[in-house]
Design a protein around this motif. Structure first.
Motif, PDB file in Angstrom:
ATOM      1  N   GLU A  21       0.811  -1.211   0.000  1.00  0.00           N
ATOM      2  CA  GLU A  21       0.000   0.000   0.000  1.00  0.00           C
ATOM      3  C   GLU A  21       0.850   1.269   0.000  1.00  0.00           C
ATOM      4  O   GLU A  21       0.597   2.200  -0.768  1.00  0.00           O
ATOM      5  CB  GLU A  21      -0.922  -0.007   1.217  1.00  0.00           C
ATOM      6  CG  GLU A  21      -1.874   1.172   1.270  1.00  0.00           C
ATOM      7  CD  GLU A  21      -2.801   1.116   2.463  1.00  0.00           C
ATOM      8  OE1 GLU A  21      -3.830   1.813   2.448  1.00  0.00           O
ATOM      9  OE2 GLU A  21      -2.491   0.380   3.426  1.00  0.00           O
ATOM     10  N   SER A  22       1.875   1.316   0.832  1.00  0.00           N
ATOM     11  CA  SER A  22       2.675   2.537   0.952  1.00  0.00           C
ATOM     12  C   SER A  22       3.398   2.878  -0.345  1.00  0.00           C
ATOM     13  O   SER A  22       3.340   4.017  -0.816  1.00  0.00           O
ATOM     14  CB  SER A  22       3.689   2.395   2.098  1.00  0.00           C
ATOM     15  OG  SER A  22       3.027   2.303   3.338  1.00  0.00           O
ATOM     16  N   SER A  23       4.075   1.900  -0.936  1.00  0.00           N
ATOM     17  CA  SER A  23       4.803   2.169  -2.192  1.00  0.00           C
ATOM     18  C   SER A  23       3.840   2.502  -3.322  1.00  0.00           C
ATOM     19  O   SER A  23       4.131   3.354  -4.165  1.00  0.00           O
ATOM     20  CB  SER A  23       5.660   0.961  -2.580  1.00  0.00           C
ATOM     21  OG  SER A  23       6.713   0.796  -1.668  1.00  0.00           O
ATOM     22  N   GLU A  28       1.654   6.752  -6.929  1.00  0.00           N
ATOM     23  CA  GLU A  28       0.504   7.480  -7.487  1.00  0.00           C
ATOM     24  C   GLU A  28       0.587   8.973  -7.175  1.00  0.00           C
ATOM     25  O   GLU A  28       0.263   9.814  -8.018  1.00  0.00           O
ATOM     26  CB  GLU A  28      -0.795   6.896  -6.922  1.00  0.00           C
ATOM     27  CG  GLU A  28      -1.114   5.493  -7.385  1.00  0.00           C
ATOM     28  CD  GLU A  28      -1.706   5.446  -8.788  1.00  0.00           C
ATOM     29  OE1 GLU A  28      -2.266   6.457  -9.229  1.00  0.00           O
ATOM     30  OE2 GLU A  28      -1.613   4.371  -9.418  1.00  0.00           O
ATOM     31  N   ILE A  29       1.032   9.302  -5.975  1.00  0.00           N
ATOM     32  CA  ILE A  29       1.195  10.710  -5.615  1.00  0.00           C
ATOM     33  C   ILE A  29       2.284  11.345  -6.468  1.00  0.00           C
ATOM     34  O   ILE A  29       2.123  12.454  -7.002  1.00  0.00           O
ATOM     35  CB  ILE A  29       1.520  10.844  -4.120  1.00  0.00           C
ATOM     36  CG1 ILE A  29       0.282  10.473  -3.281  1.00  0.00           C
ATOM     37  CG2 ILE A  29       1.988  12.262  -3.780  1.00  0.00           C
ATOM     38  CD1 ILE A  29       0.558  10.331  -1.794  1.00  0.00           C
ATOM     39  N   ARG A  30       3.395  10.644  -6.620  1.00  0.00           N
ATOM     40  CA  ARG A  30       4.496  11.182  -7.433  1.00  0.00           C
ATOM     41  C   ARG A  30       4.036  11.412  -8.878  1.00  0.00           C
ATOM     42  O   ARG A  30       4.339  12.437  -9.479  1.00  0.00           O
ATOM     43  CB  ARG A  30       5.684  10.224  -7.405  1.00  0.00           C
ATOM     44  CG  ARG A  30       6.877  10.695  -8.222  1.00  0.00           C
ATOM     45  CD  ARG A  30       8.033   9.720  -8.136  1.00  0.00           C
ATOM     46  NE  ARG A  30       8.630   9.725  -6.816  1.00  0.00           N
ATOM     47  CZ  ARG A  30       9.509  10.632  -6.394  1.00  0.00           C
ATOM     48  NH1 ARG A  30       9.881  11.614  -7.207  1.00  0.00           N
ATOM     49  NH2 ARG A  30      10.018  10.562  -5.196  1.00  0.00           N
ATOM     50  N   ALA A  44       9.590  16.439  -8.019  1.00  0.00           N
ATOM     51  CA  ALA A  44       9.283  16.300  -6.604  1.00  0.00           C
ATOM     52  C   ALA A  44      10.356  15.451  -5.932  1.00  0.00           C
ATOM     53  O   ALA A  44      10.690  14.381  -6.414  1.00  0.00           O
ATOM     54  CB  ALA A  44       7.922  15.638  -6.421  1.00  0.00           C
ATOM     55  N   ASP A  45      10.915  15.943  -4.812  1.00  0.00           N
ATOM     56  CA  ASP A  45      11.901  15.126  -4.118  1.00  0.00           C
ATOM     57  C   ASP A  45      11.171  14.125  -3.223  1.00  0.00           C
ATOM     58  O   ASP A  45       9.979  14.224  -2.963  1.00  0.00           O
ATOM     59  CB  ASP A  45      12.880  15.991  -3.328  1.00  0.00           C
ATOM     60  CG  ASP A  45      12.204  16.841  -2.260  1.00  0.00           C
ATOM     61  OD1 ASP A  45      11.214  16.371  -1.661  1.00  0.00           O
ATOM     62  OD2 ASP A  45      12.672  17.971  -2.030  1.00  0.00           O
ATOM     63  N   ARG A  91      -2.378  20.716  -0.876  1.00  0.00           N
ATOM     64  CA  ARG A  91      -1.028  20.975  -0.370  1.00  0.00           C
ATOM     65  C   ARG A  91      -0.012  21.092  -1.519  1.00  0.00           C
ATOM     66  O   ARG A  91       0.895  21.914  -1.467  1.00  0.00           O
ATOM     67  CB  ARG A  91      -0.616  19.849   0.584  1.00  0.00           C
ATOM     68  CG  ARG A  91       0.815  19.939   1.096  1.00  0.00           C
ATOM     69  CD  ARG A  91       1.049  21.143   1.993  1.00  0.00           C
ATOM     70  NE  ARG A  91       0.277  21.034   3.209  1.00  0.00           N
ATOM     71  CZ  ARG A  91       0.693  20.401   4.311  1.00  0.00           C
ATOM     72  NH1 ARG A  91       1.878  19.809   4.337  1.00  0.00           N
ATOM     73  NH2 ARG A  91      -0.069  20.376   5.380  1.00  0.00           N
ATOM     74  N   ALA A  92      -0.204  20.274  -2.554  1.00  0.00           N
ATOM     75  CA  ALA A  92       0.753  20.247  -3.661  1.00  0.00           C
ATOM     76  C   ALA A  92       0.435  21.256  -4.757  1.00  0.00           C
ATOM     77  O   ALA A  92       1.210  21.411  -5.707  1.00  0.00           O
ATOM     78  CB  ALA A  92       0.807  18.843  -4.258  1.00  0.00           C
TER      79      ALA A  92
END
Length: 238
Positions: A21-23, A28-30, A44-45, A91-92
C-alpha cells in the motif's frame, strides 16, 4: 499451542499484507505531481512525496477511527480516499480535476508483494480463502484484478458499515467461513488487525512485511512467519 492442522478457512487482510500500500500510494502521488520545466521528471523530491503520503495516511486513519468511535457516519474507503486526495492536491497545488480524480482511486492500483500471487495460488488449491478488507467493494474489485489476487470470496467492511478492528467485521468473515472461529485463521501484517481477530476467537498469523505494524512482546499470536511462502508451506504440509 494451537494446531495449524485444525484450520479450515484462511482469511487475509489485503492492504499492506498482500499489496504494498505505501509504495503504491507513493508512486501514485508522485505521478500526480507537476512535471519539471524541462518535462524530464516530476520535479518532486522524496521528502515532499513522503510528506504527502503521510498526510494521506493520517487522514484515512483519523477518519476510520472517528467512524469507529461514532463521531462520523459510515463513509466507505473511496469517499475517504477522495478526501485524502483532495488534501494532497491542495497541499501540492494540483488543480487539474482529472488528475485529482485519478489520484482519488489510487487504492485500486496497488502492486502485490512478490510472494502474494503465487502464495494465494498455492493456498487456494487446498483451502477456502477469503479476503477481508477495509477497502470498499468497488475498490476491491479493481484492486484484485490489477494485482492478480485470487480469492474464493473477498469481503469488505462496507457490508457491515464498519472498519476493522470493529468486531462485526471479523464476525462477517467467521459467518462467511461457516466454521467456529477457532478453525478460521486471520493472516495480517498488522498486529492491531490480528488483535481484533483474536478478540473474536479467530486463530491469528502474523506475516512480516517491510511496512506494517509488528507484534509487541505482549502479543500472543498463534503463529508468526517471515513471509507468505512460509505460511503456505506450514498450512499445506498436513
Amino acid at each position: 499451542m494451537a494446531d495449524i492442522r485444525e484450520i479450515e478457512v484462511v482469511v487475509f487482510d489485503i492492504l499492506g499484507t498482500l499489496v504494498d500500500e505505501s509504495s503504491g500510494l507513493r508512486a501514485e502521488i508522485r505521478d500526480a505531481l507537476p512535471t519539471s520545466d524541462d518535462g524530464s521528471d516530476n520535479g518532486a523530491d522524496d521528502g515532499s512525496v513522503d510528506e504527502l503520503l503521510a498526510m494521506w495516511q493520517r487522514h484515512v486513519e483519523t477518519e476510520q477511527r472517528r467512524i469507529g468511535q461514532g463521531h462520523r457516519a459510515y463513509a466507505d474507503s473511496e469517499v475517504i480516499d477522495a478526501e485524502a486526495a483532495q488534501l494532497v492536491a491542495d497541499r501540492a497545488g494540483l488543480t487539474d480535476p482529472a488528475t485529482i480524480a485519478r489520484l482519488s482511486t489510487a487504492t485500486r492500483r496497488l502492486p502485490p508483494w512478490g510472494d502474494s500471487v503465487a502464495g494465494l495460488e498455492r493456498l487456494t488449491r487446498q483451502f477456502p480463502v477469503l479476503g477481508l478488507s477495509n477497502a470498499a467493494r468497488t475498490a476491491l474489485l479493481r484492486l484484485n484484478a490489477h494485482a492478480g489476487l485470487r480469492w474464493h470470496q473477498v469481503l469488505s467492511g462496507e457490508a457491515v458499515l464498519a472498519y476493522k478492528p470493529a468486531p462485526e467485521v471479523y464476525q462477517l468473515a467467521v459467518d462467511t467461513a461457516g466454521h467456529p472461529p477457532e478453525r478460521v485463521l486471520m493472516v495480517a501484517a498488522h498486529a492491531w488487525d490480528l488483535r481484533g481477530a483474536q478478540a473474536r476467537g479467530m486463530r491469528t498469523a502474523y506475516v512480516h512485511r517491510p511496512v506494517g505494524d509488528p507484534p509487541t512482546d505482549s502479543d500472543a499470536f498463534d503463529w508468526r512467519f517471515d513471509g507468505l511462502d512460509d505460511l503456505v508451506t506450514a498450512l499445506t504440509a498436513r
